[in-house]
Design a protein around this motif. Structure first.
Motif, PDB file in Angstrom:
ATOM      1  N   ASP A   1     -10.445   7.293   2.846  1.00 53.79           N
ATOM      2  CA  ASP A   1      -9.088   7.569   3.321  1.00 53.79           C
ATOM      3  C   ASP A   1      -8.022   7.248   2.290  1.00 53.79           C
ATOM      4  O   ASP A   1      -6.981   7.894   2.268  1.00 53.79           O
ATOM      5  N   ALA A   2      -8.218   6.207   1.516  1.00 53.55           N
ATOM      6  CA  ALA A   2      -7.096   5.755   0.680  1.00 53.55           C
ATOM      7  C   ALA A   2      -7.438   5.599  -0.786  1.00 53.55           C
ATOM      8  O   ALA A   2      -6.605   5.212  -1.579  1.00 53.55           O
ATOM      9  N   GLY A   3      -8.665   5.848  -1.127  1.00 55.30           N
ATOM     10  CA  GLY A   3      -8.984   5.827  -2.552  1.00 55.30           C
ATOM     11  C   GLY A   3      -9.413   4.460  -3.068  1.00 55.30           C
ATOM     12  O   GLY A   3      -9.276   3.459  -2.367  1.00 55.30           O
ATOM     13  N   PRO A   4      -9.918   4.432  -4.299  1.00 56.30           N
ATOM     14  CA  PRO A   4     -10.472   3.196  -4.881  1.00 56.30           C
ATOM     15  C   PRO A   4      -9.430   2.086  -5.061  1.00 56.30           C
ATOM     16  O   PRO A   4      -9.768   0.903  -4.974  1.00 56.30           O
ATOM     17  N   GLU A   5      -8.161   2.434  -5.288  1.00 55.71           N
ATOM     18  CA  GLU A   5      -7.134   1.389  -5.452  1.00 55.71           C
ATOM     19  C   GLU A   5      -7.018   0.557  -4.199  1.00 55.71           C
ATOM     20  O   GLU A   5      -6.948  -0.668  -4.233  1.00 55.71           O
ATOM     21  N   ALA A   6      -6.972   1.275  -3.073  1.00 55.55           N
ATOM     22  CA  ALA A   6      -6.852   0.569  -1.797  1.00 55.55           C
ATOM     23  C   ALA A   6      -8.075  -0.316  -1.567  1.00 55.55           C
ATOM     24  O   ALA A   6      -7.965  -1.423  -1.021  1.00 55.55           O
ATOM     25  N   ALA A   7      -9.238   0.181  -1.992  1.00 52.82           N
ATOM     26  CA  ALA A   7     -10.463  -0.610  -1.807  1.00 52.82           C
ATOM     27  C   ALA A   7     -10.335  -1.948  -2.530  1.00 52.82           C
ATOM     28  O   ALA A   7     -10.688  -3.007  -1.988  1.00 52.82           O
ATOM     29  N   ALA A   8      -9.793  -1.901  -3.753  1.00 52.75           N
ATOM     30  CA  ALA A   8      -9.627  -3.153  -4.514  1.00 52.75           C
ATOM     31  C   ALA A   8      -8.660  -4.087  -3.798  1.00 52.75           C
ATOM     32  O   ALA A   8      -8.880  -5.298  -3.721  1.00 52.75           O
ATOM     33  N   VAL A   9      -7.579  -3.511  -3.239  1.00 46.94           N
ATOM     34  CA  VAL A   9      -6.582  -4.340  -2.534  1.00 46.94           C
ATOM     35  C   VAL A   9      -7.216  -4.997  -1.305  1.00 46.94           C
ATOM     36  O   VAL A   9      -6.978  -6.161  -0.996  1.00 46.94           O
ATOM     37  N   VAL A  10      -8.040  -4.223  -0.601  1.00 52.44           N
ATOM     38  CA  VAL A  10      -8.693  -4.773   0.600  1.00 52.44           C
ATOM     39  C   VAL A  10      -9.609  -5.934   0.212  1.00 52.44           C
ATOM     40  O   VAL A  10      -9.650  -6.980   0.879  1.00 52.44           O
ATOM     41  N   LEU A  11     -10.341  -5.755  -0.882  1.00 48.71           N
ATOM     42  CA  LEU A  11     -11.231  -6.835  -1.329  1.00 48.71           C
ATOM     43  C   LEU A  11     -10.431  -8.094  -1.634  1.00 48.71           C
ATOM     44  O   LEU A  11     -10.833  -9.210  -1.279  1.00 48.71           O
ATOM     45  N   GLU A  12      -9.252  -7.870  -2.267  1.00 46.57           N
ATOM     46  CA  GLU A  12      -8.411  -9.041  -2.547  1.00 46.57           C
ATOM     47  C   GLU A  12      -7.971  -9.717  -1.264  1.00 46.57           C
ATOM     48  O   GLU A  12      -7.930 -10.944  -1.159  1.00 46.57           O
ATOM     49  N   GLY A  13      -7.610  -8.870  -0.274  1.00 41.42           N
ATOM     50  CA  GLY A  13      -7.183  -9.424   1.002  1.00 41.42           C
ATOM     51  C   GLY A  13      -8.271 -10.279   1.654  1.00 41.42           C
ATOM     52  O   GLY A  13      -8.001 -11.326   2.236  1.00 41.42           O
ATOM     53  N   LEU A  14      -9.521  -9.819   1.525  1.00 42.28           N
ATOM     54  CA  LEU A  14     -10.624 -10.584   2.118  1.00 42.28           C
ATOM     55  C   LEU A  14     -10.816 -11.916   1.388  1.00 42.28           C
ATOM     56  O   LEU A  14     -11.052 -12.959   2.000  1.00 42.28           O
ATOM     57  N   GLU A  15     -10.713 -11.885   0.063  1.00 42.54           N
ATOM     58  CA  GLU A  15     -10.851 -13.115  -0.724  1.00 42.54           C
ATOM     59  C   GLU A  15      -9.786 -14.128  -0.370  1.00 42.54           C
ATOM     60  O   GLU A  15     -10.042 -15.326  -0.271  1.00 42.54           O
ATOM     61  N   GLU A  16      -8.569 -13.624  -0.176  1.00 43.12           N
ATOM     62  CA  GLU A  16      -7.448 -14.520   0.149  1.00 43.12           C
ATOM     63  C   GLU A  16      -7.683 -15.293   1.428  1.00 43.12           C
ATOM     64  O   GLU A  16      -7.181 -16.394   1.610  1.00 43.12           O
ATOM     65  N   ARG A  17      -8.424 -14.648   2.360  1.00 39.15           N
ATOM     66  CA  ARG A  17      -8.684 -15.310   3.619  1.00 39.15           C
ATOM     67  C   ARG A  17      -9.898 -16.231   3.532  1.00 39.15           C
ATOM     68  O   ARG A  17     -10.445 -16.651   4.541  1.00 39.15           O
ATOM     69  N   ASP A  18     -10.314 -16.509   2.304  1.00 38.32           N
ATOM     70  CA  ASP A  18     -11.390 -17.461   2.032  1.00 38.32           C
ATOM     71  C   ASP A  18     -12.705 -17.036   2.663  1.00 38.32           C
ATOM     72  O   ASP A  18     -13.515 -17.864   3.081  1.00 38.32           O
ATOM     73  N   LEU A  19     -12.925 -15.689   2.742  1.00 34.62           N
ATOM     74  CA  LEU A  19     -14.203 -15.212   3.264  1.00 34.62           C
ATOM     75  C   LEU A  19     -15.187 -15.170   2.108  1.00 34.62           C
ATOM     76  O   LEU A  19     -14.847 -14.777   0.998  1.00 34.62           O
TER      77      LEU A  19
END
Lengths: 272, 239
Positions: free
Chosen positions: B74-92
């Motif tokens: 839906d949003a391309g590889p850039e968004a995928a990287a941002v989502v991964l960062e979001g998950l890391e931030e939540r200490d997952l």
């Protein structure tokens, strides 16, 4: 199977070194091969109480660091050839000992002796925790007074946490040795009663050694009290304690030094 | 030094050892949590945050796999990287990723994530309800500190002088309480302390505390309970 026994207390001056020497000699008299090891690096006393201070060449630190062989450092007692002493260093301090080095020394001692008695230093720091680290059995020495009992309780907590056995999930066998007891003072309420101490510490009682001038005399003569005055009250109590360590089930008796008529009339205590 | 012993120890160098040894490899099946972020990512993250707050135990220490197929489509590889960062931030604890293009993975921190994640779907067991009571069957020795914020603490034995028991709920001591007891860390003023023999140095419930001199000799050595009563601590006998 050799047994490593640590004699510890937490509080200083309650009778660890005296008891290590006395129990070691009593066990040796009953035919066991015994090594008494002084873990009080820097403030060694066991060699004085054993009367070996003029024969110390190498010590526990030397053997642990590999500078000397165990056979060179062990000092055989002149009176009992089944009893040997591994002294501590007087010039170094406790940081000179490492767990690994001590572990190797203990293993070597296990191969040669039935009983290895570790005389722990006072306190709860590295010296005391190293002395208890490899123990199969602990004798906690306490006097029937509040600060000694509280410190011994702390040490019992450490015995359940910082020994190899505790880390492997086994319960370490702990026994209480009450020293410098005075039944008269306990009855008058000046000292804690034996039952009170047992209620607080909640470990089985190994023996009660009553206060006696014989202990100090023996120490100054450079002999364990069980060798120097074997028929004295403390020596007999230590001998009974040694028998209990060997598995005998003896009833507990409060052996007190006999008082002369004069001292009983005037309530004088012999100078300790 | 006065004497230098010639006792030397020689340790064989690694290269001299007889034959090279192999590093031991073992296999293990682990249950990982698969998170499937959806577009728009901000909404999905809001839902995730709510779940993290409500039931943190599910995520606690679990290996997480991020399935980014939907985001990548839906949003391309850039968004995928941002989502991964979001998950890391939540200490997952991200251990692997799938459904994402190689360009995202080539970048910086995502290189470490595993991609060989073929496995079977497995049911997630409902999170075991964390124990709400701690049972201690040995005396609490001097110097020991028992802290249990998740509920009541029961001690079958005594609490020695110089020891402390701190509980989220109530404290029950079937023995002498000689040290410190502080109850109600999480449940507040409704918590109580019960003991067979009150010889404590300090007791506290919620924010209120009292030392032994407060309740005096009358209650010393008796079975007692400590509770909050109309804004002050009340120590009363149980016998």
């Amino acid at each position: 199977m050799s047994k490593v026994m640590v004699v510890t207390s937490g509080k200083g001056g309650v009778g660890k070194t005296t008891s290590t020497a006395a129990l070691g000699a009593a066990l040796a008299q009953r035919g066991q091969t015994v090594a008494v090891v002084d873990f009080d690096v820097g403030l060694r006393n066991l060699d004085l109480v054993m009367g070996a201070e003029r024969r110390v060449v190498f010590d526990l630190v030397n053997v642990a660091q590999g500078d000397a062989k165990l056979a060179q450092a062990l000092i055989r007692d002149k009176r009992l050839d089944t009893l040997s002493l591994l002294p501590a260093s007087q010039t170094r301090d406790k940081d000179a000992l490492t767990e690994e080095g001590v572990g190797r020394v203990i293993e070597e001692l296990r191969a040669r002796f039935d009983w290895i008695l570790c005389d722990s230093p006072a306190g709860i720091e590295k010296g005391a925790t190293l002395a208890m680290r490899f123990a199969d059995l602990a004798v906690v020495v306490a006097n029937a007074e509040v600060s000694s009992v509280r410190d011994s309780d702390r040490i019992i907590g450490l015995l359940d946490a910082k020994t190899r056995r505790a880390e492997q999930g086994e319960r370490l066998d702990k026994r209480l040795l009450l020293t410098r007891n005075d039944q008269g003072r306990a009855a008058r309420g000046d000292m804690m009663k034996v039952e009170d101490v047992l209620e607080i510490l909640a470990i089985p009682l190994l023996g009660v050694i009553c206060e006696s001038p014989d202990v100090l005399t023996a120490a100054n003569m450079g002999a364990p009290v069980t060798l120097h005055s074997p028929s004295s009250a403390p020596a007999l109590a230590y001998a009974d304690a040694a028998r209990r360590l060997l598995g005998e089930d003896l009833p507990m008796t409060m052996l007190a030094p006999r008082q002369s008529l004069i001292s009983r009339l005037f309530g004088r205590r012999a100078a300790a | 030094m006065a004497y230098q012993s010639g006792y030397q120890k020689s340790i064989p160098a690694a290269a001299d050892r007889a034959e090279p040894t192999q590093v031991r490899l073992r296999g293990r099946n682990v249950l990982a949590l698969v998170l499937t972020p959806r577009f728009p990512a901000s909404d999905w993250f809001a839902d995730l945050d709510r779940q993290l707050r409500a039931a943190p135990a599910i995520f606690e220490g679990r290996p997480i796999v991020a399935d980014l197929r939907a985001i990548d489509a839906d949003a391309g590889p850039e968004a995928a990287a941002v989502v991964l960062e979001g998950l890391e931030e939540r200490d997952l604890k991200l251990i692997g990723v799938e459904g994402v293009s190689a360009s995202v993975l080539a970048r910086g921190p995502w290189r470490r994530l595993a991609t060989k994640l073929r496995g079977r779907e497995a049911p997630l067991d409902s999170p075991a309800r964390s124990a709400t009571a701690l049972l201690i069957e040995r005396p609490v020795r001097s110097g020991q500190s028992i802290v249990f914020a998740d509920g009541d603490v029961t001690v079958v034995g005594s609490v020695s002088s110089g020891a402390e028991v701190i509980a989220g709920g109530s404290i029950h001591v079937y023995g002498a309480l000689r040290g410190r007891a502080i109850a109600g860390l999480t449940t507040g003023e409704s918590a109580r302390i019960f003991c067979r023999k009150l010889e404590a140095e300090l007791v506290g419930v919620g924010q209120l505390y009292r030392t032994a001199e407060h309740w005096g000799a009358g209650l010393h050595g008796r079975a007692a309970q400590v509770q909050c009563d109309r804004g002050s601590l009340r120590v009363s006998p149980l016998d």
